[in-house]
Design an enzyme around this catalytic site. Structure first.
Site, PDB file in Angstrom:
ATOM      1  N   PHE A 141       0.865  -1.186   0.000  1.00 29.39           N
ATOM      2  CA  PHE A 141       0.000   0.000   0.000  1.00 29.39           C
ATOM      3  C   PHE A 141       0.896   1.228   0.000  1.00 29.39           C
ATOM      4  O   PHE A 141       1.640   1.469   0.946  1.00 29.39           O
ATOM      5  CB  PHE A 141      -0.946   0.059   1.208  1.00 29.39           C
ATOM      6  CG  PHE A 141      -1.868   1.245   1.107  1.00 29.39           C
ATOM      7  CD1 PHE A 141      -3.033   1.168   0.352  1.00 29.39           C
ATOM      8  CD2 PHE A 141      -1.537   2.462   1.685  1.00 29.39           C
ATOM      9  CE1 PHE A 141      -3.856   2.275   0.195  1.00 29.39           C
ATOM     10  CE2 PHE A 141      -2.356   3.578   1.529  1.00 29.39           C
ATOM     11  CZ  PHE A 141      -3.521   3.488   0.792  1.00 29.39           C
ATOM     12  N   ASP A 226       9.289   2.910   2.084  1.00 29.42           N
ATOM     13  CA  ASP A 226       8.089   3.681   2.419  1.00 29.42           C
ATOM     14  C   ASP A 226       7.827   3.493   3.907  1.00 29.42           C
ATOM     15  O   ASP A 226       7.286   2.477   4.338  1.00 29.42           O
ATOM     16  CB  ASP A 226       6.902   3.197   1.578  1.00 29.42           C
ATOM     17  CG  ASP A 226       5.617   3.974   1.887  1.00 29.42           C
ATOM     18  OD1 ASP A 226       5.584   4.700   2.896  1.00 29.42           O
ATOM     19  OD2 ASP A 226       4.644   3.829   1.118  1.00 29.42           O
ATOM     20  N   LYS A 255       2.405  10.943   7.312  1.00 31.65           N
ATOM     21  CA  LYS A 255       1.557  10.687   8.474  1.00 31.65           C
ATOM     22  C   LYS A 255       1.982  11.419   9.754  1.00 31.65           C
ATOM     23  O   LYS A 255       1.662  12.585   9.888  1.00 31.65           O
ATOM     24  CB  LYS A 255       1.393   9.176   8.671  1.00 31.65           C
ATOM     25  CG  LYS A 255       0.641   8.554   7.484  1.00 31.65           C
ATOM     26  CD  LYS A 255      -0.146   7.320   7.836  1.00 31.65           C
ATOM     27  CE  LYS A 255      -1.144   7.009   6.737  1.00 31.65           C
ATOM     28  NZ  LYS A 255      -0.783   5.919   5.841  1.00 31.65           N
TER      29      LYS A 255
HETATM   30  C1  LIG Z   1      -0.944   5.950   4.366  1.00 27.53           C
HETATM   31  C2  LIG Z   1       0.140   5.437   3.524  1.00 27.53           C
HETATM   32  C3  LIG Z   1       0.459   6.029   2.287  1.00 27.53           C
HETATM   33  C4  LIG Z   1      -0.364   7.138   1.677  1.00 27.53           C
HETATM   34  O1  LIG Z   1      -0.425   8.274   2.446  1.00 27.53           O
HETATM   35  P1  LIG Z   1      -1.588   9.376   2.168  1.00 27.53           P
HETATM   36  O2  LIG Z   1      -1.218  10.509   3.069  1.00 27.53           O
HETATM   37  O3  LIG Z   1      -2.881   8.731   2.542  1.00 27.53           O
HETATM   38  O4  LIG Z   1      -1.521   9.708   0.728  1.00 27.53           O
HETATM   39  C5  LIG Z   1       1.547   5.538   1.595  1.00 27.53           C
HETATM   40  N1  LIG Z   1       2.270   4.523   2.068  1.00 27.53           N
HETATM   41  C6  LIG Z   1       1.998   3.934   3.249  1.00 27.53           C
HETATM   42  C7  LIG Z   1       2.858   2.818   3.725  1.00 27.53           C
HETATM   43  C8  LIG Z   1       0.903   4.349   4.002  1.00 27.53           C
HETATM   44  O5  LIG Z   1       0.607   3.722   5.145  1.00 27.53           O
END
Ligand SMILES: *Cc1c(COP(=O)(O)O)cnc(C)c1O
Length: 401
Positions: A141, A226, A255
């Site tokens: 994700f 990520d 985040k």
């Molecule tokens: C939440 C998340 C994203 C996307 O972040 P947004 O601020 O919702 O665009 C990307 N990678 C990971 C691992 C995430 O948990």
């Protein structure tokens, strides 16, 4: 009709139906606690997908928000602002990298990283024009843009949204051999979550990340981690990569970067990479704005001052141990690291949603992920007493019929 029902109905009437939230309407929040419009109090065990690691409405962030909002909120990058230099310097030091490219949402930072590693692939590695490949993992994700959902393995994220961007190759997560077999002369990067959050807190076998990092170095492939959800203390280390002593070439954060007050994300890399971007190559109107920058600076200081990384490690271990000891016919296994835990239910349990609804009635807000996983990820400011309070309720609900 209750206020809750009215607000939900209004949302149904006027809002897009792209979410399926629990039927609770929150109006205020403090630390690990949130309050609904009926005055009922709940413990937040999701922490906005780890965006509020510092706890809801942290008073220090509130103060910075108000002060900075009264001073200057946005200049665009056409001009400098007085917060950006300190923000970049402090975030870079915190992350152990030389340079920062600020964005806003996580997906934007991932898109930024994709551009950066591709450019490196062409300009440094010498990949032929438009041939660069990025290896990604099944179950990934990385956000919701069309490029990003294009390399998802989740069909629901893709249906009706094609055609998608080419240049991505999916391999099974946690499978070193599959990764090694996928690398070729056109591979510019491996984009990976060190622990997969949305997939249900999936922790790869020990040594996986270390081995892929070593192979990346050997085969001249960039490692792009990520850490949008796994970073900033969630796993009991500053970053999840730290568990294996891995230093990614490209680090993606978001985040909790501004403690839930403002969307702040960033891509971090050393100068040799970041300098592949020149003026005009990439940008964002809001990225690096003084309000977000001031908030992020304070959010980082809070993580350090309140020892939230250590707290995540200690309390996570306690919580995990107690959860694993719960004798419930529904639990298949419990996995995770730090204050990031997935309770994986057996198929016979009837899905995680009903447990999340029962936990809500008990005053604990969790969100199911992928049908049968209950994810527990409270703000890192949670106290030992609050962890035990949550455990009582979890035990009761997990033992229901
Ligand atoms: C939440 C998340 C994203 C996307 O972040 P947004 O601020 O919702 O665009 C990307 N990678 C990971 C691992 C995430 O948990």
């Amino acid at each position: 009709m209750s206020t809750t029902a009215q607000i939900i109905e209004q949302n149904e009437t006027y809002g897009a139906h792209n979410y399926h939230p629990l039927p609770v309407v929150i109006e205020k929040a403090q630390g690990v606690w949130v309050y609904d419009v009926e005055g009922k109090k709940y413990m937040d065990c999701l922490a906005a997908y780890s965006a509020v690691n510092q706890g809801h409405c942290h008073p220090r962030l509130q103060k910075v928000l108000i002060e900075q909002a009264a001073r200057c909120t946005l200049t665009s990058r056409a001009f400098h602002n007085d917060q950006l230099g300190d923000f970049c310097a402090e975030l870079a030091a915190f992350c152990g990298k030389e340079a920062v490219l600020p964005m806003n949402t996580g997906a934007e930072a991932v898109e930024t990283a994709i551009k950066l590693v591709r450019r490196w692939g062409y300009d440094v590695k010498g990949i032929a024009a438009d041939q660069a490949e990025i290896i990604v993992c099944e179950g990934n994700f990385h956000g919701r843009t069309t490029t990003i959902v294009g390399f998802s393995s989740e069909k629901e994220y893709q249906r009706g949204f094609g055609p998608f961007t080419p240049g991505f190759k999916l391999v099974p997560y946690g499978d070193y051999e599959a990764f090694a077999a996928a690398v070729n002369q056109n591979t510019c990067a491996f984009l990976v979550e060190p622990i997969q959050g949305e997939a249900g807190v999936v922790v790869p076998e020990a040594g996986y990340l270390r081995r892929v990092a070593d192979l990346c170095k050997e085969r001249k492939v960039l490692l792009a981690a990520d850490e949008i959800q796994s970073g900033f203390g969630r796993t009991g280390r500053t970053f999840a990569c730290d568990h294996e002593g891995v230093v990614p070439d490209v680090l993606i954060v978001g985040k909790a970067a501004a403690g839930g007050f403002y969307p702040v994300s960033a891509v971090l890399a050393d100068r040799r990479l970041m300098d592949l971007f020149g003026p005009g190559d990439h940008g964002s109107t809001f990225g690096g704005n003084p309000l977000g920058a001031a908030l992020a600076r304070e959010a980082l200081r809070i993580l350090t001052d309140e020892k939230l990384v250590e707290r995540s490690a200690d309390l996570g271990e306690h919580l995990m141990g107690k959860l694993r000891a719960i004798d419930s016919p529904h639990i298949d296994h419990v996995r995770g690291v730090g204050l990031w835990i997935g309770i994986v239910l057996k198929p016979s349990a009837g899905g995680a949603r009903r447990f999340c609804e029962a936990l809500m009635d008990e005053g604990l807000l969790c969100k199911e992920t992928h049908e049968n996983v209950i994810r527990i990820a409270p703000p890192l400011v949670i106290t030992p007493e609050e962890v035990d309070w949550a455990l009582d309720r979890l035990e009761r609900v997990l033992k229901m019929d």
